[in-house]
Design a protein around this motif. Structure first.
Motif, PDB file in Angstrom:
ATOM      1  N   ASP A  20      -6.682   8.884  -3.949  1.00 22.71           N
ATOM      2  CA  ASP A  20      -6.556   7.166  -3.478  1.00 22.71           C
ATOM      3  C   ASP A  20      -6.146   7.112  -4.899  1.00 22.71           C
ATOM      4  OD1 ASP A  20      -6.759   4.409  -1.597  1.00 22.71           O
ATOM      5  OD2 ASP A  20      -7.544   4.525  -3.852  1.00 22.71           O
ATOM      6  N   GLY A  39      -0.471   4.765  -1.507  1.00 20.42           N
ATOM      7  CA  GLY A  39      -1.329   4.710  -0.978  1.00 20.42           C
ATOM      8  C   GLY A  39      -1.308   5.960   0.316  1.00 20.42           C
ATOM      9  N   ALA A  48       0.570  -1.301  -0.034  1.00 18.14           N
ATOM     10  CA  ALA A  48      -0.192   0.126   0.539  1.00 18.14           C
ATOM     11  C   ALA A  48       0.364   0.998   0.031  1.00 18.14           C
ATOM     12  CB  ALA A  48      -0.967  -0.046   0.951  1.00 18.14           C
ATOM     13  N   SER A  49       2.219   0.868   0.626  1.00 17.42           N
ATOM     14  CA  SER A  49       3.005   2.553   1.113  1.00 17.42           C
ATOM     15  C   SER A  49       3.961   2.428  -0.263  1.00 17.42           C
ATOM     16  CB  SER A  49       3.489   2.192   2.260  1.00 17.42           C
ATOM     17  OG  SER A  49       4.700   4.071   2.253  1.00 17.42           O
ATOM     18  N   TRP A  66      -9.008  -0.840   7.858  1.00 20.54           N
ATOM     19  CA  TRP A  66      -7.865  -1.519   6.859  1.00 20.54           C
ATOM     20  C   TRP A  66      -7.061  -2.148   8.329  1.00 20.54           C
ATOM     21  CZ3 TRP A  66      -7.739  -1.839   2.336  1.00 20.54           C
ATOM     22  CH2 TRP A  66      -7.959  -1.017   0.646  1.00 20.54           C
TER      23      TRP A  66
END
Length: 259
Positions: free
Chosen positions: A201, A90, A84-85, A218
């Motif tokens: 996003d 995100g 995700a990072s 999450w």
């Protein structure tokens, strides 16, 4: 809808250990994130080492099942962080990495959610706490899509997902407790600049708050995977142990015959 939670007349037992785990984690989260706001990579590693020590100490007093759940949470959350990072963008940490304290930190956060969920305080006031959480998170999400801030359509989506976890999930008390520790760490982390969520996003193309209002969803996913995966993992470990035991006995028997 609140029938999903313990009734107000439930007999509650307060264990000091549960509150100590929660208090230490809340403090450590604030300490680590505030100090990481201007820390070097080497200092991040020191924070990470300290987090592993605290997590190990906490786990000494837990059951094998909880230890397995924590291990799954750490593994799953760490993979999610890298996806995700650094990969998706995100949200972004200061050094565009996943800080060393994040993996053990996820373990501490999960264990805190479990400890609070089983605590006498949460069991006694479960329904009142639920009303509080849904109200606060709901108003936060409405503010995010009202146009008063930078916009947070993702937050509203995540809030809806959080409600599904809360009222349809198998462990509502854990999800309820997760809201407090995860909101605490997200508000502190973004406020001091330890990480920042993307305004748009990268997957949905929707506006996103910093942090999104329903960000607890999450973490609920991590919790659900940890709890759901513990039994299969423990069964697999038992099978491996049994297989190894059989192999050892067979080897010992053959060695004895050879002599």
């Amino acid at each position: 809808m609140l029938r999903h939670f313990p009734s107000v007349d439930i007999i509650c037992v307060h264990h000091k250990r549960d509150y100590i785990i929660a208090a230490v984690t809340f403090f450590c989260v604030a300490f680590a994130l505030i100090n990481d706001a201007d820390a070097t990579l080497a200092e991040q590693k020191v924070l990470g080492s300290c987090a592993w020590v605290f997590l190990a100490i906490f786990l000494l007093g837990e059951t094998k099942e909880i230890r397995v759940q924590v291990a799954i949470a750490v593994c799953f959350a760490t993979l999610g962080e890298h996806f995700a990072s650094p990969f998706m963008g995100g949200y972004t940490y200061r050094f565009h990495n996943v800080p060393a304290y994040v993996p053990p930190g996820h373990g501490m956060v999960y264990l805190t959610a479990v400890a609070l969920a089983r605590s006498g305080l949460f069991l006694k006031y479960a329904r009142k706490i639920t009303v509080l959480v849904v109200s606060v998170c709901g108003l936060w999400s409405l503010w995010g899509v009202s146009g008063l801030g930078q916009g947070d359509a993702v937050g509203m989506l995540l809030f809806c997902v959080f409600l599904i976890y809360l009222f349809k999930g198998k462990s509502p008390m854990v999800y309820l407790a997760a809201f407090f520790i995860t909101t605490w760490l997200e508000l502190i982390g973004t406020a001091v600049g330890t990480w920042q969520w993307a305004a748009i996003d990268p997957v949905l193309g929707w506006t996103q708050g910093n942090p999104p209002s329903g960000v607890a969803a999450w973490y609920c996913l991590v919790d659900a995977v940890a709890m759901g995966g513990s039994e299969p993992v423990m069964n697999a470990l038992k099978d491996i142990k049994l297989w190894a035991s059989v192999k050892i006995r067979k080897y010992a028997y053959q060695s004895g015959n050879d002599e």
